[in-house]
Design a protein around this motif. Structure first.
Motif, mmCIF file in Angstrom:
data_model
loop_
_atom_site.group_PDB
_atom_site.id
_atom_site.type_symbol
_atom_site.label_atom_id
_atom_site.label_comp_id
_atom_site.label_asym_id
_atom_site.label_seq_id
_atom_site.Cartn_x
_atom_site.Cartn_y
_atom_site.Cartn_z
ATOM 1 N N GLN A 1 9.904 -9.632 -0.313
ATOM 2 C CA GLN A 1 9.512 -8.990 1.191
ATOM 3 C C GLN A 1 10.277 -7.872 1.711
ATOM 4 O OE1 GLN A 1 7.218 -10.690 3.237
ATOM 5 N NE2 GLN A 1 7.063 -8.792 4.280
ATOM 6 N N ARG A 2 11.559 -7.547 1.373
ATOM 7 C CA ARG A 2 12.357 -6.588 1.746
ATOM 8 C C ARG A 2 11.713 -5.304 1.031
ATOM 9 N NH1 ARG A 2 18.403 -6.928 1.278
ATOM 10 N NH2 ARG A 2 17.952 -7.920 3.138
ATOM 11 N N LEU A 3 11.294 -5.286 -0.161
ATOM 12 C CA LEU A 3 10.671 -4.236 -1.029
ATOM 13 C C LEU A 3 9.183 -3.895 -0.202
ATOM 14 C CD1 LEU A 3 10.459 -2.433 -3.534
ATOM 15 C CD2 LEU A 3 9.180 -4.303 -4.871
ATOM 16 N N MET A 4 8.507 -4.840 -0.126
ATOM 17 C CA MET A 4 7.171 -4.769 0.759
ATOM 18 C C MET A 4 7.510 -3.697 2.033
ATOM 19 S SD MET A 4 5.408 -8.398 0.213
ATOM 20 C CE MET A 4 3.878 -7.881 0.904
ATOM 21 N N ASP A 5 8.461 -4.258 2.733
ATOM 22 C CA ASP A 5 8.974 -3.698 3.935
ATOM 23 C C ASP A 5 9.086 -2.019 3.658
ATOM 24 O OD1 ASP A 5 8.305 -5.981 5.374
ATOM 25 O OD2 ASP A 5 10.292 -6.465 5.681
ATOM 26 N N LEU A 6 10.228 -1.939 2.737
ATOM 27 C CA LEU A 6 10.498 -0.532 2.400
ATOM 28 C C LEU A 6 9.501 0.101 1.858
ATOM 29 C CD1 LEU A 6 14.068 -1.632 0.794
ATOM 30 C CD2 LEU A 6 13.588 -0.114 3.048
ATOM 31 N N SER A 7 8.702 -0.194 1.309
ATOM 32 C CA SER A 7 7.347 0.595 0.755
ATOM 33 C C SER A 7 6.725 0.732 1.668
ATOM 34 C CB SER A 7 6.901 -0.482 -0.184
ATOM 35 O OG SER A 7 7.627 -0.768 -1.499
ATOM 36 N N ARG A 8 6.410 0.011 2.627
ATOM 37 C CA ARG A 8 5.383 0.412 3.905
ATOM 38 C C ARG A 8 6.141 1.797 4.585
ATOM 39 N NH1 ARG A 8 1.700 1.736 5.950
ATOM 40 N NH2 ARG A 8 0.769 1.125 8.218
ATOM 41 N N GLU A 9 7.450 1.456 4.893
ATOM 42 C CA GLU A 9 8.115 2.542 5.510
ATOM 43 C C GLU A 9 8.177 3.815 4.834
ATOM 44 O OE1 GLU A 9 11.973 0.398 5.834
ATOM 45 O OE2 GLU A 9 11.465 -0.756 7.451
ATOM 46 N N SER A 10 8.187 3.799 3.478
ATOM 47 C CA SER A 10 8.362 4.954 2.689
ATOM 48 C C SER A 10 6.983 5.607 2.667
ATOM 49 C CB SER A 10 8.797 4.912 1.238
ATOM 50 O OG SER A 10 7.780 3.930 0.652
ATOM 51 N N GLU A 11 5.990 4.943 2.650
ATOM 52 C CA GLU A 11 4.639 5.498 2.535
ATOM 53 C C GLU A 11 4.347 6.315 4.146
ATOM 54 O OE1 GLU A 11 1.860 2.307 2.063
ATOM 55 O OE2 GLU A 11 1.732 1.758 4.226
ATOM 56 N N GLN A 12 4.782 5.815 5.381
ATOM 57 C CA GLN A 12 4.701 6.398 6.554
ATOM 58 C C GLN A 12 5.516 7.705 6.407
ATOM 59 O OE1 GLN A 12 5.993 3.136 8.955
ATOM 60 N NE2 GLN A 12 3.881 2.879 9.523
ATOM 61 N N LEU B 1 12.619 10.943 3.849
ATOM 62 C CA LEU B 1 11.793 10.353 2.785
ATOM 63 C C LEU B 1 12.790 9.950 1.489
ATOM 64 C CD1 LEU B 1 9.227 9.700 1.253
ATOM 65 C CD2 LEU B 1 8.919 12.089 0.648
ATOM 66 N N GLN B 2 13.590 11.123 1.230
ATOM 67 C CA GLN B 2 14.371 10.691 0.056
ATOM 68 C C GLN B 2 15.208 9.340 0.272
ATOM 69 O OE1 GLN B 2 14.450 12.129 -2.933
ATOM 70 N NE2 GLN B 2 12.471 13.273 -2.063
ATOM 71 N N GLY B 3 15.727 9.414 1.457
ATOM 72 C CA GLY B 3 16.570 8.012 1.925
ATOM 73 C C GLY B 3 15.693 6.859 1.566
ATOM 74 N N SER B 4 14.608 6.803 2.380
ATOM 75 C CA SER B 4 13.483 5.599 1.900
ATOM 76 C C SER B 4 13.266 5.448 0.616
ATOM 77 C CB SER B 4 12.273 5.918 2.723
ATOM 78 O OG SER B 4 11.317 4.928 2.623
ATOM 79 N N ILE B 5 13.022 6.294 -0.058
ATOM 80 C CA ILE B 5 12.721 6.234 -1.670
ATOM 81 C C ILE B 5 13.865 5.552 -2.482
ATOM 82 C CG2 ILE B 5 12.578 7.291 -3.934
ATOM 83 C CD1 ILE B 5 10.750 9.524 -2.401
ATOM 84 N N VAL C 1 0.723 -1.180 -0.042
ATOM 85 C CA VAL C 1 -0.016 -0.009 0.031
ATOM 86 C C VAL C 1 0.967 1.303 -0.095
ATOM 87 C CG1 VAL C 1 -1.997 1.118 0.905
ATOM 88 C CG2 VAL C 1 -1.376 -1.300 1.387
ATOM 89 N N GLY C 2 0.468 2.156 -0.699
ATOM 90 C CA GLY C 2 1.258 3.431 -1.057
ATOM 91 C C GLY C 2 0.652 4.319 -0.314
ATOM 92 N N GLY C 3 0.174 5.318 -0.758
ATOM 93 C CA GLY C 3 -0.228 6.520 -0.246
ATOM 94 C C GLY C 3 0.786 7.274 0.009
ATOM 95 N N ALA C 4 1.970 6.878 -0.585
ATOM 96 C CA ALA C 4 3.192 7.540 -0.258
ATOM 97 C C ALA C 4 2.969 8.710 0.103
ATOM 98 C CB ALA C 4 3.955 7.649 -1.619
ATOM 99 N N LEU C 5 3.400 9.851 -0.293
ATOM 100 C CA LEU C 5 2.891 11.226 0.335
ATOM 101 C C LEU C 5 1.528 11.417 0.704
ATOM 102 C CD1 LEU C 5 5.075 13.133 -2.060
ATOM 103 C CD2 LEU C 5 5.432 12.907 0.309
ATOM 104 N N ALA C 6 0.580 10.550 0.993
ATOM 105 C CA ALA C 6 -0.755 10.657 1.491
ATOM 106 C C ALA C 6 -0.752 11.076 2.883
ATOM 107 C CB ALA C 6 -1.583 9.461 1.124
ATOM 108 N N VAL C 7 -1.278 12.170 3.210
ATOM 109 C CA VAL C 7 -1.070 12.609 4.640
ATOM 110 C C VAL C 7 -2.311 13.223 5.092
ATOM 111 C CG1 VAL C 7 0.450 13.796 6.048
ATOM 112 C CG2 VAL C 7 0.829 13.529 3.606
#
Length: 360
Positions: free
Chosen positions: A55-66, A204-208, A20-26
């Protein structure tokens, strides 16, 4: 050994399939509240298996959306503080002008007040006695006393005007001081939020970068499996949209479905790339509805709907912090912008932790 796709399908029974993204969704971050960035997964170490890479990609994606949520929230709050600062500056300038005008009014009456203070006209009783002693006739006495009364009345008016001007100046001075204090406070708050925003953007840039690095470790087959298909088996768009009501959530869903296949980009609001809340905002804009930018703000818009009462076109929110949003497409499906590497698609929402729903 099961295929990566099969392993992924098994995992979605317990957690998100759609990254789930919502990346910059705030949502709105209240100034003064502290938010803790999630501990980032290590994107550098090579994964032991293809499943580990996914799995790593999923975890990182979750972190980036937060982190994206926090960054958009900080930006939203900073924008509000800057608007408040502009208003406070304007009010301070107006208050200062009012104070200057009030002081000028006092200055206009000051000479008359100074003369009156030393004039015998301020003691009407002695003036009237003098008139009586100096009068040669009753008519002359009446004429002299009228003049004395006229002069006394004029002085009284000047004194009243002077007092009114003084009172106005005191009010203006208090207003000017209050407005100046508000402007300084707004400026300080904006500076603090600006610093907070810069910090969140850096995280955020580091997470991306971590997400992109993890994506690069996937095989072409894994990337394809992760991206999935635009529609799940059996999905009939024409049947779903039959009888839609113009301007309704269903017509917003119809607008959103024209964006199928558009890439996910953090912070994008269309028309050719989106994050999750950007897609929802864009879809409703096409049918004449202005909705907030972020997922948390959107979760307070419209009217609440129970999950059991969902209808196509309702807006659905996910995760405890409401970091993802989509548009309900019926039969347990949603239209959403998922995350990096996964284009806009219709997908099952059952594997994503449901939070709430609204009808716009």
């Amino acid at each position: 050994m099961p295929t990566v796709a099969a392993q992924r399908n098994d995992r979605t029974k317990n957690r998100t399939r759609c990254l789930v993204g919502g990346a910059l969704a705030v949502g709105v971050v209240v100034f003064g509240a502290t938010t803790t960035a999630p501990a980032l997964a290590d994107p550098v170490a090579a994964p032991a298996t293809a499943a580990d890479a996914v799995q790593r990609l999923m975890d990182l994606s979750r972190e980036s959306e937060q982190l994206n949520q926090q960054a958009l929230g900080a930006q939203s709050d900073l924008d509000a503080k800057l608007a408040a600062l502009a208003t406070a500056d304007t009010q301070a300038a107006l208050a200062a002008d009012a104070l200057d005008a009030a002081k000028a009014e006092i200055k206009k009456f000051q000479p008359a007040i100074d003369r009156a203070a030393t004039s015998a006209l301020l003691t009407s009783r002695s003036n009237q006695l003098s008139s009586l002693l100096a009068a040669d006739s009753p008519q002359q006495l009446l004429d002299q006393m009228s003049i004395v009364d006229l002069l006394g009345s004029r002085t009284n008016r000047q004194v009243a005007q002077y007092k009114q001007a003084s009172d106005a100046a005191a009010v203006a001075e208090t207003a000017a001081r209050t407005a100046a204090d508000a402007a300084r406070a707004a400026s300080t708050a904006a500076d603090a939020l600006r610093t907070d925003l810069e910090s969140k953007r850096a995280a955020l840039q580091g997470s991306i970068a971590g997400v992109i690095a993890a994506w690069g470790q996937l095989s072409a087959g894994d990337r394809s499996a992760l991206a999935g298909t635009p529609f799940p088996p059996g999905f009939d768009r024409d049947t779903l949209l039959r009888g839609l009501v113009p301007g309704s959530g269903t017509s917003a869903l119809a607008a959103g479905l024209t964006r199928i296949g558009a890439p996910y980009v953090w912070g994008a609001v269309g028309p050719d790339q989106f994050d999750c809340s950007g897609l929802v905002q864009w879809a409703f804009k096409q049918v004449g509805k202005s909705v907030p930018r972020t997922s948390q703000q959107q979760a307070s818009f419209g009217t609440p709907v129970a999950e059991k009462d969902l209808q196509p076109g309702d807006v659905v929110f996910f995760y405890p912090e409401i970091s993802h949003v989509g548009i309900y497409a019926g039969n347990g499906l949603m239209l959403h912008a998922s995350t990096f590497g996964v284009p806009v698609q219709v997908a099952p929402m059952g594997s994503t932790p449901f939070n709430s729903a609204r009808r716009f």
